[in-house]
Design a protein around this motif. Structure first.
Motif, PDB file in Angstrom:
ATOM      1  N   CYS A  69     -47.125 -26.792  45.409  1.00 53.05           N
ATOM      2  CA  CYS A  69     -46.868 -25.376  45.714  1.00 53.05           C
ATOM      3  C   CYS A  69     -45.396 -25.027  45.488  1.00 53.05           C
ATOM      4  CB  CYS A  69     -47.275 -25.056  47.145  1.00 53.05           C
ATOM      5  SG  CYS A  69     -49.054 -25.022  47.399  1.00 53.05           S
ATOM      6  N   LYS A  80     -48.675 -15.286  44.036  1.00 48.75           N
ATOM      7  CA  LYS A  80     -49.393 -14.716  45.192  1.00 48.75           C
ATOM      8  C   LYS A  80     -50.301 -15.754  45.839  1.00 48.75           C
ATOM      9  CE  LYS A  80     -49.234  -9.822  44.256  1.00 48.75           C
ATOM     10  NZ  LYS A  80     -48.406  -9.432  45.362  1.00 48.75           N
ATOM     11  N   SER A  81     -51.012 -16.527  45.043  1.00 48.04           N
ATOM     12  CA  SER A  81     -51.897 -17.555  45.595  1.00 48.04           C
ATOM     13  C   SER A  81     -51.089 -18.626  46.331  1.00 48.04           C
ATOM     14  CB  SER A  81     -52.703 -18.214  44.470  1.00 48.04           C
ATOM     15  OG  SER A  81     -53.465 -17.264  43.794  1.00 48.04           O
ATOM     16  N   THR A  83     -48.135 -18.318  47.700  1.00 50.79           N
ATOM     17  CA  THR A  83     -47.553 -17.814  48.946  1.00 50.79           C
ATOM     18  C   THR A  83     -48.588 -17.779  50.066  1.00 50.79           C
ATOM     19  OG1 THR A  83     -47.906 -15.525  48.231  1.00 50.79           O
ATOM     20  CG2 THR A  83     -45.709 -16.469  47.883  1.00 50.79           C
ATOM     21  N   VAL A  84     -49.841 -17.571  49.729  1.00 50.98           N
ATOM     22  CA  VAL A  84     -50.888 -17.618  50.760  1.00 50.98           C
ATOM     23  C   VAL A  84     -51.003 -19.043  51.315  1.00 50.98           C
ATOM     24  CG1 VAL A  84     -53.375 -17.409  51.173  1.00 50.98           C
ATOM     25  CG2 VAL A  84     -52.166 -15.644  49.873  1.00 50.98           C
ATOM     26  N   GLY A  87     -47.758 -19.843  53.241  1.00 50.54           N
ATOM     27  CA  GLY A  87     -47.782 -19.096  54.497  1.00 50.54           C
ATOM     28  C   GLY A  87     -48.729 -19.723  55.506  1.00 50.54           C
ATOM     29  N   GLY A  88     -49.883 -20.203  55.015  1.00 46.82           N
ATOM     30  CA  GLY A  88     -50.818 -20.895  55.901  1.00 46.82           C
ATOM     31  C   GLY A  88     -50.236 -22.194  56.438  1.00 46.82           C
ATOM     32  N   THR A 134     -41.867 -15.690  53.023  1.00 42.68           N
ATOM     33  CA  THR A 134     -43.091 -15.889  52.237  1.00 42.68           C
ATOM     34  C   THR A 134     -43.854 -14.570  52.080  1.00 42.68           C
ATOM     35  OG1 THR A 134     -43.233 -18.160  53.058  1.00 42.68           O
ATOM     36  CG2 THR A 134     -45.227 -17.223  52.101  1.00 42.68           C
ATOM     37  N   VAL A 135     -43.933 -13.802  53.144  1.00 46.00           N
ATOM     38  CA  VAL A 135     -44.609 -12.500  53.076  1.00 46.00           C
ATOM     39  C   VAL A 135     -43.865 -11.584  52.108  1.00 46.00           C
ATOM     40  CG1 VAL A 135     -45.171 -10.429  54.402  1.00 46.00           C
ATOM     41  CG2 VAL A 135     -45.637 -12.696  55.358  1.00 46.00           C
ATOM     42  N   HIS A 138     -44.686 -12.575  48.640  1.00 40.42           N
ATOM     43  CA  HIS A 138     -46.061 -12.206  48.300  1.00 40.42           C
ATOM     44  C   HIS A 138     -46.161 -10.741  47.866  1.00 40.42           C
ATOM     45  CE1 HIS A 138     -50.438 -12.515  48.467  1.00 40.42           C
ATOM     46  NE2 HIS A 138     -50.422 -11.303  48.988  1.00 40.42           N
ATOM     47  N   TYR A 139     -45.457  -9.860  48.560  1.00 48.06           N
ATOM     48  CA  TYR A 139     -45.609  -8.430  48.283  1.00 48.06           C
ATOM     49  C   TYR A 139     -44.634  -7.880  47.245  1.00 48.06           C
ATOM     50  CZ  TYR A 139     -49.003  -8.026  51.964  1.00 48.06           C
ATOM     51  OH  TYR A 139     -50.131  -8.168  52.717  1.00 48.06           O
TER      52      TYR A 139
END
Length: 159
Positions: A69, A80-81, A83-84, A87-88, A134-135, A138-139
């Motif tokens: 990652c 985006k994937s 960061t999900v 983030g998890g 991370t958020v 992502h955005y």
């Protein structure tokens, strides 16, 4: 003034800086864990949150997930994937630290080395900051995404 702050906070260049920082952070964190998997499994066991049969599996899988990652973030592939996933991971790490702080467990984080300072509320704050970064990535990240550059050329060739 407000527009300038908003422009800064939603800047794709700030997201790129966060993305490179997080990617390097995860690659760096994974390198130690991969080289010293036995020590890392001891660290995971000290959290007393997962069954013992899963400790060694986690000690082997988690660092490779982190390094893949991290590398994908650095390269700008499927941001985006990734960061999900990151983030998890960060959410799970933060929750594990939070639970052990409530237990008053004198354990180290194990984030980068096995011989670190004990976990503290600053560790939780640090991880929450990384979740916020991370958020943001992502955005707002849209600069130098390698897969988008490559797919854009493929689309032009195809049409």
């Amino acid at each position: 003034m407000t527009a300038a702050i908003r422009a800064l906070l939603t800047s794709p260049w700030l997201a790129l800086a966060f993305r490179l920082y997080l990617g390097g952070l995860f690659v760096y964190a994974a390198m130690y864990k991969i080289n010293y998997a036995a020590e890392f499994s001891t660290t995971i066991a000290s959290y007393r949150l997962i069954p013992y049969w899963a400790v060694n599996v986690m000690a082997l899988v988690m660092p490779w997930t982190e390094i893949i990652c991290g590398a994908m973030l650095l390269l700008g592939v499927r941001v985006k994937s990734v960061t999900v996933i990151i983030g998890g991971l960060l959410s799970v790490f933060t929750l594990a630290i939070f639970i052990n702080l409530l237990r008053n467990a004198p354990i180290s984080c194990g984030c980068f080395h096995t011989l670190e300072d004990p976990i503290s509320w600053w560790t939780v704050l640090r991880d929450l900051t990384w979740i916020g970064m991370t958020v943001h990535v992502h955005y707002f990240d849209s600069v130098l995404q390698t897969d988008q550059l490559f797919l854009g050329k493929l689309r032009r060739i195809h049409t």
